[in-house]
Structures are given as C-alpha cells and as structure tokens.
Design a protein around this motif. Structure first.
Motif, PDB file in Angstrom:
ATOM      1  N   SER A   1     -13.826  18.613 -16.539  1.00 13.40           N
ATOM      2  CA  SER A   1     -14.893  19.366 -15.844  1.00 13.40           C
ATOM      3  C   SER A   1     -14.521  19.927 -14.420  1.00 13.40           C
ATOM      4  CB  SER A   1     -16.129  18.537 -15.717  1.00 13.40           C
ATOM      5  OG  SER A   1     -15.840  17.380 -15.130  1.00 13.40           O
ATOM      6  N   THR A   2     -13.493  19.627 -13.782  1.00 20.02           N
ATOM      7  CA  THR A   2     -13.046  19.714 -12.305  1.00 20.02           C
ATOM      8  C   THR A   2     -11.878  20.592 -12.490  1.00 20.02           C
ATOM      9  OG1 THR A   2     -11.659  17.883 -12.301  1.00 20.02           O
ATOM     10  CG2 THR A   2     -14.094  17.730 -11.704  1.00 20.02           C
ATOM     11  N   VAL A   3     -11.048  20.677 -13.325  1.00 20.68           N
ATOM     12  CA  VAL A   3      -9.599  21.560 -12.931  1.00 20.68           C
ATOM     13  C   VAL A   3     -10.016  22.760 -14.125  1.00 20.68           C
ATOM     14  CG1 VAL A   3      -7.386  21.743 -13.802  1.00 20.68           C
ATOM     15  CG2 VAL A   3      -8.357  19.599 -12.665  1.00 20.68           C
TER      16      VAL A   3
ATOM     17  N   ASP B   1       0.915  -1.205   0.101  1.00 18.28           N
ATOM     18  CA  ASP B   1      -0.058   0.134  -0.082  1.00 18.28           C
ATOM     19  C   ASP B   1       0.938   1.263   0.021  1.00 18.28           C
ATOM     20  OD1 ASP B   1      -2.064   1.748   0.148  1.00 18.28           O
ATOM     21  OD2 ASP B   1      -2.502   1.251   2.183  1.00 18.28           O
ATOM     22  N   LEU B   2       0.349   2.205  -0.474  1.00 21.81           N
ATOM     23  CA  LEU B   2       1.056   3.642  -0.603  1.00 21.81           C
ATOM     24  C   LEU B   2       0.231   4.676   0.140  1.00 21.81           C
ATOM     25  CD1 LEU B   2       2.333   3.619  -4.459  1.00 21.81           C
ATOM     26  CD2 LEU B   2       3.597   3.322  -2.219  1.00 21.81           C
ATOM     27  N   GLN B   3       1.103   5.311   0.991  1.00 22.21           N
ATOM     28  CA  GLN B   3       0.114   6.781   1.613  1.00 22.21           C
ATOM     29  C   GLN B   3      -0.240   7.707   0.467  1.00 22.21           C
ATOM     30  OE1 GLN B   3      -1.260   6.130   4.884  1.00 22.21           O
ATOM     31  NE2 GLN B   3      -0.534   4.052   4.424  1.00 22.21           N
ATOM     32  N   ALA B   4      -0.888   7.450  -0.196  1.00 23.03           N
ATOM     33  CA  ALA B   4      -1.118   8.434  -1.511  1.00 23.03           C
ATOM     34  C   ALA B   4      -2.508   7.971  -1.917  1.00 23.03           C
ATOM     35  CB  ALA B   4      -0.181   8.039  -2.669  1.00 23.03           C
ATOM     36  N   GLN B   5      -3.269   9.088  -2.372  1.00 23.96           N
ATOM     37  CA  GLN B   5      -4.281   9.054  -3.195  1.00 23.96           C
ATOM     38  C   GLN B   5      -4.306   9.132  -4.803  1.00 23.96           C
ATOM     39  OE1 GLN B   5      -5.820  12.666  -0.740  1.00 23.96           O
ATOM     40  NE2 GLN B   5      -7.705  11.385  -0.662  1.00 23.96           N
TER      41      GLN B   5
ATOM     42  N   LEU C   1      -3.865   6.366 -19.272  1.00 25.62           N
ATOM     43  CA  LEU C   1      -3.272   7.601 -18.399  1.00 25.62           C
ATOM     44  C   LEU C   1      -4.348   8.493 -17.818  1.00 25.62           C
ATOM     45  CD1 LEU C   1      -0.327   8.304 -17.607  1.00 25.62           C
ATOM     46  CD2 LEU C   1      -0.686  10.424 -19.372  1.00 25.62           C
ATOM     47  N   LYS C   2      -5.241   7.689 -17.137  1.00 25.11           N
ATOM     48  CA  LYS C   2      -6.256   8.465 -16.671  1.00 25.11           C
ATOM     49  C   LYS C   2      -5.799   8.892 -15.145  1.00 25.11           C
ATOM     50  CE  LYS C   2      -8.714   4.151 -15.243  1.00 25.11           C
ATOM     51  NZ  LYS C   2      -9.931   3.483 -15.425  1.00 25.11           N
ATOM     52  N   GLY C   3      -6.629  10.036 -14.557  1.00 22.13           N
ATOM     53  CA  GLY C   3      -6.297  10.421 -13.177  1.00 22.13           C
ATOM     54  C   GLY C   3      -6.365   9.055 -12.161  1.00 22.13           C
TER      55      GLY C   3
ATOM     56  N   HIS D   1      -7.601  15.835  -5.897  1.00 28.04           N
ATOM     57  CA  HIS D   1      -8.235  16.852  -6.355  1.00 28.04           C
ATOM     58  C   HIS D   1      -9.720  17.056  -5.765  1.00 28.04           C
ATOM     59  CE1 HIS D   1      -9.158  20.347  -8.744  1.00 28.04           C
ATOM     60  NE2 HIS D   1     -10.037  19.631  -9.372  1.00 28.04           N
ATOM     61  N   GLU D   2     -10.412  16.115  -5.419  1.00 31.09           N
ATOM     62  CA  GLU D   2     -11.637  16.386  -4.905  1.00 31.09           C
ATOM     63  C   GLU D   2     -11.551  16.955  -3.369  1.00 31.09           C
ATOM     64  OE1 GLU D   2     -13.447  12.506  -5.366  1.00 31.09           O
ATOM     65  OE2 GLU D   2     -14.255  12.872  -7.319  1.00 31.09           O
TER      66      GLU D   2
END
Length: 555
Positions: free
Chosen positions: A510-512, A425-429, A465-467, A435-436
């Motif tokens: 639609s978010t950035v 596991d990585l301590q990352a999102q 290469l999606k988010g 971004h949310e």
C-alpha cells in the motif's frame, strides 16, 4: 575505460607478473580491480589505477567478480585470471573489436601454454549427451556442433561460450541480464553468463588471432578431489537453472551409473598405479552422490567458524575473534542491570537496546513458550544458536548483518530454559521506517531487487522476509536481521520464491507505487532463464500469496 578484474588467492610472483605485464603492455585507459579471496592482505603498490578489495575469506569466483564489477567504472569489463601473462597489447585490441561490433556482448581470445601450444579457449553448452559420453570424442567427430581448439579457427568466430580466464564483457550485458550467478561457487560461471547473454540476443565471439599465456593448473592438483565435487555441484546448478528438474534428475542418475562403471573398472585394474588414483577419484565422487551430495565436500566451506564455552551454567557461542565479555555471567542479570530501552515485548521475544562499553547493542531473549515447545527443543537448536550460526554463515559469504557480540543458552537435562543473542547496533533503519522517512527512489528499488536475487541464487532463504527484517543505511547497504528464521538450501524453487517474495510485497503493497514494485520484480528475474520463462506464474503466485499475507497480518 576498460576495467580489468582479477580474483586472486593471495599475493605471489605469478600475480605480480600478471599485473606487471598489464602495466607494460596495455596502452588504452584501464583500471585494475584486484579481489583477494584469502585472509592475508595484499601489500602492493596501488598506483596506476589499482584498486584492492579484501574479502578476508574464499567467497568463490562469481561473488568476488561481482564485487569487482560493482566497484569498477569501465564500459568494458575484462575478467582475467591471476595466472596469466600478457605478451602484447591484447586488451586494447579486444576493446576495439567489442566497440566495432554492436551486437557483440562477450569475447575471448586464444589461451596458450608457456611453450606456445594452444589450450581450450572455447567450449560448448553442457547437455545430457556431453555429460554422459566422452566430450573429447564428440568434439573430434562433430567438429561443427562441438567447436574446440581442434577446429583451427583463424578469424573471429561466433561460439557458444568462451573460457573465463580472459573474457571481455560489455557493461550493457551486465545491465541487461545481471552479473554472474552467485549460485556457482566455482566452475561454469562463464558458461552460465555466455548462455544467458546469447539467450538475450548478444553475440559471443572467439578471437583466435590474439593470444595470452595461461599457466593452467598450477594449484589444481592440491585440491583435485574437492575441485571435482565443486565442478559436479556447479553442473547440477547449471542444469537446474537452464534445463529444469527432470533433466537434472536424469543427469544425476546417468552420472551415478557412469561412476559405478568407472569405479568397478578402476577397481579391477587397480594393480596399475595410475588406475589407483582414478579409483580414488571415482570412489570419492560416488560416495558423495550416494550420501545425498552433502555440502562441504567441495571447495566452499560450509561449517560456521566459531567457538563455544561453558560458564555459569550457560553454553556461550562466540565468533572466533571474541571471548565472553568481562563481568557478564548471567545474561538475565546483564539484561536487567544495564540502562536499556525495550524495543519489543511479545510472547516469544523480549528485545532491548542499550549503550554498553560505549557501543550500541541489541539484546534479544527468546521466551519460554510452554511444555510443548520445550519438548521440541530437545531435538532442535535454540533460536539463539540458529540466529548466531546464520550470522556467522552470512559473514563467511560476505553478506552484511549485525556483528555478533555473543549468543548463549541454558539447558537442564536437555531442556532449554533460556537463550539470548546480543548484536552490535547498526546505523541503519528497517526498510519500512526508511521508506516512511524518504520514499524509495528507483535506484534503491533496483538495489533491493539485486540483493534478494543474489540471496536466492546462493540458496539463502529467510522465511519471514518482511520489510522490518531488512535494514538499509545511508549508503544503500542492506542488512538481514532476525536470523533464527534463516536457512540455506541447495536451490530455491519457484514455489518457495513466490512465498518468500510475497512477504516483502505485502510489506510495501500500500506504500510503494505499482511501477516500482514492477521494477523490483524485473531486476529480480532479469537474465535468469528459468525465472523469465515462469514470469507469469511468478506474478500470479506472488499476487495470490500477498493477498493472504495482507489478510493475515496487516488487516
């Protein structure tokens, strides 16, 4: 302050003498950033502004230098070879020259041998003429067009490029055009940087009044053939970056013709001992060209380092420093037996997360998709093995991804029955969640642009290469996941870049804010002559493909 960046292949007396000469001679404020490109750690006094970065592998010159630049803080950056020795305080004088000349972006000085005789300290920008004819002859006949050590300069002079053994760069150049192109593993990195700097209005200067001893070629003979392959690889990369496809094809054909002539003449004269060595070199290069220029013949290691074992009817793929975990025989039973949470369940995969041996892990099983897929898998690697090898490759190149615990597959008469991969596991999102929780700031957008740029420079292509397949931690470190969709090419062309970037653009369309997406694009292309020339077609193509992605996936 001046940041002195030294890339070294381990600790030796030459390196220590270089650092000692800096400490004895340099009087201006400085820091030394030492990047070690071998597994054996450097045991050295870290006082007097010495920072040591351990790469634990040979990552090449450009990638190592860029790590040093990222870690440094000086307004001037001095790239210095480990096999140099400073006799007087040339560093302060180079810094004074750069600060006194506003348009100067890069400068170099006169390199000399141990006996004081001059070395080539400047060079020309390669073209078809220089690479097919005798370059030394061109420098003699056309002194003005092709400057060299024979030019006899006695005062500072603008030149096409300077040799990177001792080269000072203003940080504003890096900020304007980007760092060294990581598509060059070894050779021509400084040539590319000087050309890009000049293309963007910066001046490149040679300071003949300042000298530094350069013990050139101490280790070159040990890897002579590999170095020639590395140089030729870099030359093709340079032509693709700055000349385009057609000139690169012409270079290949002319080089092939030149090697055929050289090999034939060396074969005829092979009774002379010196010509036997020349024949070996020309034949090695010729075979490399005729076999499609396979990777791995040069200095860069491309084979993934891992080992595999057979156990419980499964083939296990393991990092070199790991073994099959105790108590794990059947990965299906392992997946069902531990207390885990389902993250994703689809027709193609099942992903669970769990705490195992006090460590967070992800378990991914690639599902059986029917007879047609089974037939295809007779002739291709399993997705688990592809993801495993991609992770090992990325680790070897210093690109962050989740550490591998193991991967395994089960085949019966060649038919793929099961495949799994387990990572820590990585301590990352993932970027969408990140971004949310807190919208990107401009620095995070620029960091992402630089990261994707460096992936493509190295020929690394993630076809999805999606988010959701990029993670970011609190320190803005970025990680790639879902690696069974990752591959490596000799170069990434414009059309492929457009399609690849459209996935990422669709994730945040639609978010950035538009301004930040433009900032990402600017950071991605800055200083790359080819991309800047194709700016409008890139933008148009990304926009068109993004609309397709949005319709297909998000609507």
């Amino acid at each position: 302050m001046i940041s002195i960046i030294i890339v070294t292949m381990g600790d030796d007396e030459t390196l220590r003498a270089c650092i000692k000469s800096i400490r004895e001679q340099v009087r201006c404020p400085y820091e030394i950033v030492l990047i070690n490109n071998v597994p054996e750690k450097i045991r050295m006094d870290k006082e007097n502004g010495l920072l040591i970065i351990e790469n634990q592998r040979n990552m090449g010159f450009a990638r190592a230098v860029n790590k040093g630049i990222d870690a440094s803080s000086g307004d001037l950056i001095l790239l210095l070879n480990a096999d140099t020795k400073i006799q007087t305080d040339i560093v302060s004088k180079m810094g004074s020259f750069m600060r006194a000349h506003a348009r100067a972006g890069i400068c170099g000085i006169q390199l000399v041998f141990d006996d004081g005789s001059p070395q080539n300290s400047i060079d020309i920008i390669p073209n078809l003429l220089t690479e097919t004819l005798n370059k030394s002859l061109l420098k003699i006949i056309f002194k003005k067009q092709y400057p060299s050590k024979r030019s006899g300069f006695t005062r500072p002079v603008e030149v096409p490029m300077v040799i990177g053994a001792c080269m000072m760069i203003k940080r504003q150049v890096i900020e304007a055009i980007g760092a060294l192109d990581e598509g060059f593993f070894f050779y021509l990195e400084e040539t590319d940087l000087c050309k890009r700097a000049r293309d963007h209005g910066f001046e490149v200067w040679h300071l003949p009044g300042l000298e530094i001893t350069h013990y050139q070629g101490l280790s070159a003979k040990k890897t002579d053939l590999k170095r020639k392959i590395a140089f030729q690889t870099s030359m093709y990369t340079f032509f693709m970056r700055h000349k385009g496809v057609f000139p690169t094809i012409c270079l290949y054909l002319l080089t092939l013709l030149k090697l055929l002539i050289e090999a034939a003449s060396d074969l005829v004269l092979s009774f002379v001992p010196e010509n036997r060595l020349r024949l070996k070199r020309s034949a090695y290069l010729l075979v490399w060209h005729l076999t499609g220029m396979p990777p791995g013949w040069g200095l860069e290691k491309t084979s993934p380092g891992y080992h595999k074992k057979k156990r419980c009817k499964y083939t296990w793929f393991l990092p070199r420093d790991k073994s099959i975990p105790e108590g794990v025989c059947d990965p299906n039973s392992f997946m069902q037996g531990i207390n885990s949470e389902i993250l994703n369940a689809s027709r193609t995969t099942l992903v669970k997360t769990a705490i195992w041996n006090n460590t967070g892990i992800y378990i991914k099983r690639y599902n059986f998709k029917g007879a047609k897929d089974s037939i295809k898998n007779l002739f291709r690697k399993s997705r688990a093995k592809k993801a495993f090898e991609a992770a090992i490759m990325l680790d070897g190149m210093g690109i962050k991804t989740a550490p591998i615990v193991f991967a395994c597959e089960k085949r019966v008469l060649g038919l793929l029955m099961d495949s799994f991969i387990v990572t820590e596991d990585l301590q990352a999102q993932n970027l969408v969640q990140y971004h949310e929780d807190h919208p990107f700031n401009d620095q995070e957008v620029k960091t992402l642009g630089t990261y994707i740029r460096r992936l493509h420079e190295r020929g690394i292509l993630h076809t999805d290469l999606k988010g959701e397949n990029l993670l970011m931690d609190k320190d803005r470190n970025i990680y790639l996941i879902d690696l069974d969709r990752l591959g490596r090419k000799s170069s990434v062309n414009i059309r492929t870049r457009i399609k690849n970037l459209s996935y990422l653009n669709a994730s945040f369309y639609s978010t950035v804010p538009y301004r930040q997406r433009q900032l990402f694009f600017h950071e991605y292309i800055k200083g790359n002559t080819c991309l800047e020339k194709n700016r409008e077609s890139l933008l148009t193509g990304i926009s068109a493909y993004t609309k397709k992605r949005l319709r297909a996936r998000y609507e």
